[in-house]
Write a protein that holds these residues in place. Structure first.
Motif, PDB file in Angstrom:
ATOM      1  N   GLY A 140       0.827  -1.202   0.000  1.00 30.82           N
ATOM      2  CA  GLY A 140       0.000   0.000   0.000  1.00 30.82           C
ATOM      3  C   GLY A 140       0.853   1.240   0.000  1.00 30.82           C
ATOM      4  N   GLY A 141       0.212   2.371   0.059  1.00 34.68           N
ATOM      5  CA  GLY A 141       0.923   3.636   0.037  1.00 34.68           C
ATOM      6  C   GLY A 141       1.340   3.995  -1.377  1.00 34.68           C
ATOM      7  N   HIS A 142       1.979   5.125  -1.486  1.00 27.66           N
ATOM      8  CA  HIS A 142       2.438   5.629  -2.770  1.00 27.66           C
ATOM      9  C   HIS A 142       3.855   6.146  -2.601  1.00 27.66           C
ATOM     10  CE1 HIS A 142      -1.675   5.539  -4.342  1.00 27.66           C
ATOM     11  NE2 HIS A 142      -2.045   6.047  -3.174  1.00 27.66           N
ATOM     12  N   GLU A 143       4.560   6.296  -3.698  1.00 23.55           N
ATOM     13  CA  GLU A 143       5.910   6.844  -3.629  1.00 23.55           C
ATOM     14  C   GLU A 143       5.891   8.232  -2.996  1.00 23.55           C
ATOM     15  OE1 GLU A 143       9.206   8.327  -6.771  1.00 23.55           O
ATOM     16  OE2 GLU A 143       8.353   6.335  -7.128  1.00 23.55           O
ATOM     17  N   TRP A 144       4.866   9.019  -3.288  1.00 22.24           N
ATOM     18  CA  TRP A 144       4.761  10.377  -2.770  1.00 22.24           C
ATOM     19  C   TRP A 144       4.139  10.438  -1.381  1.00 22.24           C
ATOM     20  CZ3 TRP A 144      -0.359  11.305  -2.021  1.00 22.24           C
ATOM     21  CH2 TRP A 144      -1.252  10.573  -2.794  1.00 22.24           C
ATOM     22  N   ALA A 145       3.597   9.322  -0.895  1.00 23.05           N
ATOM     23  CA  ALA A 145       2.992   9.253   0.442  1.00 23.05           C
ATOM     24  C   ALA A 145       3.267   7.886   1.052  1.00 23.05           C
ATOM     25  CB  ALA A 145       1.505   9.520   0.369  1.00 23.05           C
ATOM     26  N   PRO A 146       4.520   7.623   1.440  1.00 22.07           N
ATOM     27  CA  PRO A 146       4.851   6.303   1.971  1.00 22.07           C
ATOM     28  C   PRO A 146       4.147   6.017   3.301  1.00 22.07           C
ATOM     29  CG  PRO A 146       6.665   7.812   2.305  1.00 22.07           C
ATOM     30  CD  PRO A 146       5.653   8.533   1.484  1.00 22.07           C
ATOM     31  N   VAL A 147       3.848   4.759   3.537  1.00 21.88           N
ATOM     32  CA  VAL A 147       3.231   4.328   4.789  1.00 21.88           C
ATOM     33  C   VAL A 147       4.339   4.094   5.801  1.00 21.88           C
ATOM     34  CG1 VAL A 147       1.855   2.519   5.877  1.00 21.88           C
ATOM     35  CG2 VAL A 147       1.350   3.234   3.538  1.00 21.88           C
ATOM     36  N   HIS A 148       4.167   4.626   7.015  1.00 25.68           N
ATOM     37  CA  HIS A 148       5.127   4.384   8.095  1.00 25.68           C
ATOM     38  C   HIS A 148       4.633   3.182   8.887  1.00 25.68           C
ATOM     39  CE1 HIS A 148       7.224   8.084   7.236  1.00 25.68           C
ATOM     40  NE2 HIS A 148       6.055   8.696   7.187  1.00 25.68           N
ATOM     41  N   ARG A 149       5.569   2.378   9.357  1.00 24.73           N
ATOM     42  CA  ARG A 149       5.211   1.100   9.970  1.00 24.73           C
ATOM     43  C   ARG A 149       4.513   1.208  11.314  1.00 24.73           C
ATOM     44  NH1 ARG A 149       8.593  -4.442  10.862  1.00 24.73           N
ATOM     45  NH2 ARG A 149       6.953  -5.418  12.073  1.00 24.73           N
ATOM     46  N   TRP A 150       4.945   2.091  12.186  1.00 26.42           N
ATOM     47  CA  TRP A 150       4.481   2.112  13.572  1.00 26.42           C
ATOM     48  C   TRP A 150       3.603   3.319  13.873  1.00 26.42           C
ATOM     49  CZ3 TRP A 150       5.685  -2.350  15.755  1.00 26.42           C
ATOM     50  CH2 TRP A 150       6.809  -3.036  15.295  1.00 26.42           C
ATOM     51  N   ALA A 151       2.497   3.107  14.609  1.00 25.91           N
ATOM     52  CA  ALA A 151       1.674   4.191  15.149  1.00 25.91           C
ATOM     53  C   ALA A 151       2.059   4.314  16.622  1.00 25.91           C
ATOM     54  CB  ALA A 151       0.195   3.869  15.022  1.00 25.91           C
ATOM     55  N   ILE A 152       2.381   5.537  17.042  1.00 35.37           N
ATOM     56  CA  ILE A 152       2.829   5.772  18.413  1.00 35.37           C
ATOM     57  C   ILE A 152       1.937   6.817  19.067  1.00 35.37           C
ATOM     58  CG2 ILE A 152       4.728   6.582  19.882  1.00 35.37           C
ATOM     59  CD1 ILE A 152       5.671   5.449  16.522  1.00 35.37           C
ATOM     60  N   ALA A 153       1.355   6.463  20.216  1.00 33.46           N
ATOM     61  CA  ALA A 153       0.583   7.414  21.021  1.00 33.46           C
ATOM     62  C   ALA A 153       1.582   8.108  21.939  1.00 33.46           C
ATOM     63  CB  ALA A 153      -0.483   6.694  21.834  1.00 33.46           C
ATOM     64  N   LEU A 154       1.831   9.388  21.679  1.00 32.15           N
ATOM     65  CA  LEU A 154       2.808  10.132  22.468  1.00 32.15           C
ATOM     66  C   LEU A 154       2.253  10.478  23.849  1.00 32.15           C
ATOM     67  CD1 LEU A 154       4.221  12.601  19.798  1.00 32.15           C
ATOM     68  CD2 LEU A 154       5.122  10.363  20.492  1.00 32.15           C
ATOM     69  N   ASP A 155       3.164  10.706  24.774  1.00 31.07           N
ATOM     70  CA  ASP A 155       2.779  11.045  26.139  1.00 31.07           C
ATOM     71  C   ASP A 155       2.000  12.362  26.199  1.00 31.07           C
ATOM     72  OD1 ASP A 155       4.063   8.744  26.953  1.00 31.07           O
ATOM     73  OD2 ASP A 155       5.887   9.774  27.579  1.00 31.07           O
ATOM     74  N   ASP A 156       2.175  13.229  25.206  1.00 31.09           N
ATOM     75  CA  ASP A 156       1.455  14.510  25.215  1.00 31.09           C
ATOM     76  C   ASP A 156       0.078  14.407  24.548  1.00 31.09           C
ATOM     77  OD1 ASP A 156       1.955  14.491  22.471  1.00 31.09           O
ATOM     78  OD2 ASP A 156       3.369  16.154  22.526  1.00 31.09           O
ATOM     79  N   GLY A 157      -0.334  13.188  24.138  1.00 29.69           N
ATOM     80  CA  GLY A 157      -1.658  12.975  23.589  1.00 29.69           C
ATOM     81  C   GLY A 157      -1.736  12.903  22.076  1.00 29.69           C
ATOM     82  N   ARG A 158      -0.656  13.249  21.376  1.00 29.46           N
ATOM     83  CA  ARG A 158      -0.670  13.176  19.911  1.00 29.46           C
ATOM     84  C   ARG A 158      -0.452  11.746  19.431  1.00 29.46           C
ATOM     85  NH1 ARG A 158       3.938  16.724  17.996  1.00 29.46           N
ATOM     86  NH2 ARG A 158       4.816  16.047  19.970  1.00 29.46           N
ATOM     87  N   LEU A 159      -0.894  11.480  18.208  1.00 30.70           N
ATOM     88  CA  LEU A 159      -0.644  10.202  17.541  1.00 30.70           C
ATOM     89  C   LEU A 159       0.252  10.495  16.355  1.00 30.70           C
ATOM     90  CD1 LEU A 159      -1.321   7.152  17.175  1.00 30.70           C
ATOM     91  CD2 LEU A 159      -3.149   7.896  15.631  1.00 30.70           C
ATOM     92  N   ILE A 160       1.392   9.778  16.268  1.00 30.80           N
ATOM     93  CA  ILE A 160       2.293   9.957  15.136  1.00 30.80           C
ATOM     94  C   ILE A 160       2.613   8.601  14.527  1.00 30.80           C
ATOM     95  CG2 ILE A 160       3.312  12.058  16.103  1.00 30.80           C
ATOM     96  CD1 ILE A 160       5.843  10.348  16.684  1.00 30.80           C
ATOM     97  N   PHE A 161       3.189   8.638  13.333  1.00 29.29           N
ATOM     98  CA  PHE A 161       3.585   7.425  12.632  1.00 29.29           C
ATOM     99  C   PHE A 161       5.074   7.518  12.337  1.00 29.29           C
ATOM    100  CE2 PHE A 161      -0.834   8.216  11.995  1.00 29.29           C
ATOM    101  CZ  PHE A 161      -1.406   6.972  12.210  1.00 29.29           C
ATOM    102  N   ALA A 162       5.800   6.405  12.515  1.00 32.80           N
ATOM    103  CA  ALA A 162       7.246   6.415  12.346  1.00 32.80           C
ATOM    104  C   ALA A 162       7.714   5.076  11.810  1.00 32.80           C
ATOM    105  CB  ALA A 162       7.935   6.720  13.676  1.00 32.80           C
ATOM    106  N   ASP A 163       8.953   5.064  11.326  1.00 30.74           N
ATOM    107  CA  ASP A 163       9.588   3.839  10.847  1.00 30.74           C
ATOM    108  C   ASP A 163      10.501   3.283  11.931  1.00 30.74           C
ATOM    109  OD1 ASP A 163       8.454   3.914   8.207  1.00 30.74           O
ATOM    110  OD2 ASP A 163       9.797   5.593   7.791  1.00 30.74           O
ATOM    111  N   THR A 164      10.889   2.029  11.794  1.00 28.44           N
ATOM    112  CA  THR A 164      11.725   1.360  12.788  1.00 28.44           C
ATOM    113  C   THR A 164      13.001   2.142  13.078  1.00 28.44           C
ATOM    114  OG1 THR A 164      10.845  -0.784  12.114  1.00 28.44           O
ATOM    115  CG2 THR A 164      12.907  -0.804  13.345  1.00 28.44           C
TER     116      THR A 164
END
Length: 101
Positions: free
Chosen positions: A48-72
């Motif tokens: 899935g994803g696109h070259e211009w919008a790659p999918v990041h592997r991990w969803a992380i709930a930050l301690d400040d309440g935000r949700l971010i996506f990151a790679d290993t």
């Protein structure tokens, strides 16, 4: 941290849902949170994803309440023994008189 394409940072413990991590990126400050989802199935070839919008592997709930996506390669297992303490008085007070005060 070297990229290895798996769920294990080189020389480290395995990343899984529920693990506390430190997120390090080239921009911004380092932040901590908890892994809440693994999107490995959609990050591989044909997943899935696109070259211009790659999918990041991990969803992380930050301690400040935000949700971010990151790679290993952006993650380090959080070495701190405990997470931040929640606010002991979570009641939100609005200005004005309150009953019983």
């Amino acid at each position: 941290m070297a990229r290895n394409g798996g769920n294990r940072p080189v020389g480290g413990q395995a990343l899984t849902v529920g693990v506390r991590v430190l997120v390090r990126r080239n921009t911004g400050v380092d932040v901590t949170g908890e892994v809440v989802e693994d999107y490995a199935a959609v990050t591989g070839p044909g997943g899935g994803g696109h070259e211009w919008a790659p999918v990041h592997r991990w969803a992380i709930a930050l301690d400040d309440g935000r949700l971010i996506f990151a790679d290993t390669e952006d993650l380090i297992i959080d070495p701190s023994p405990h997470r931040s303490a929640p606010d002991p008085d979570p009641v939100v007070r609005t200005p004005g008189r309150h009953r019983g005060e």
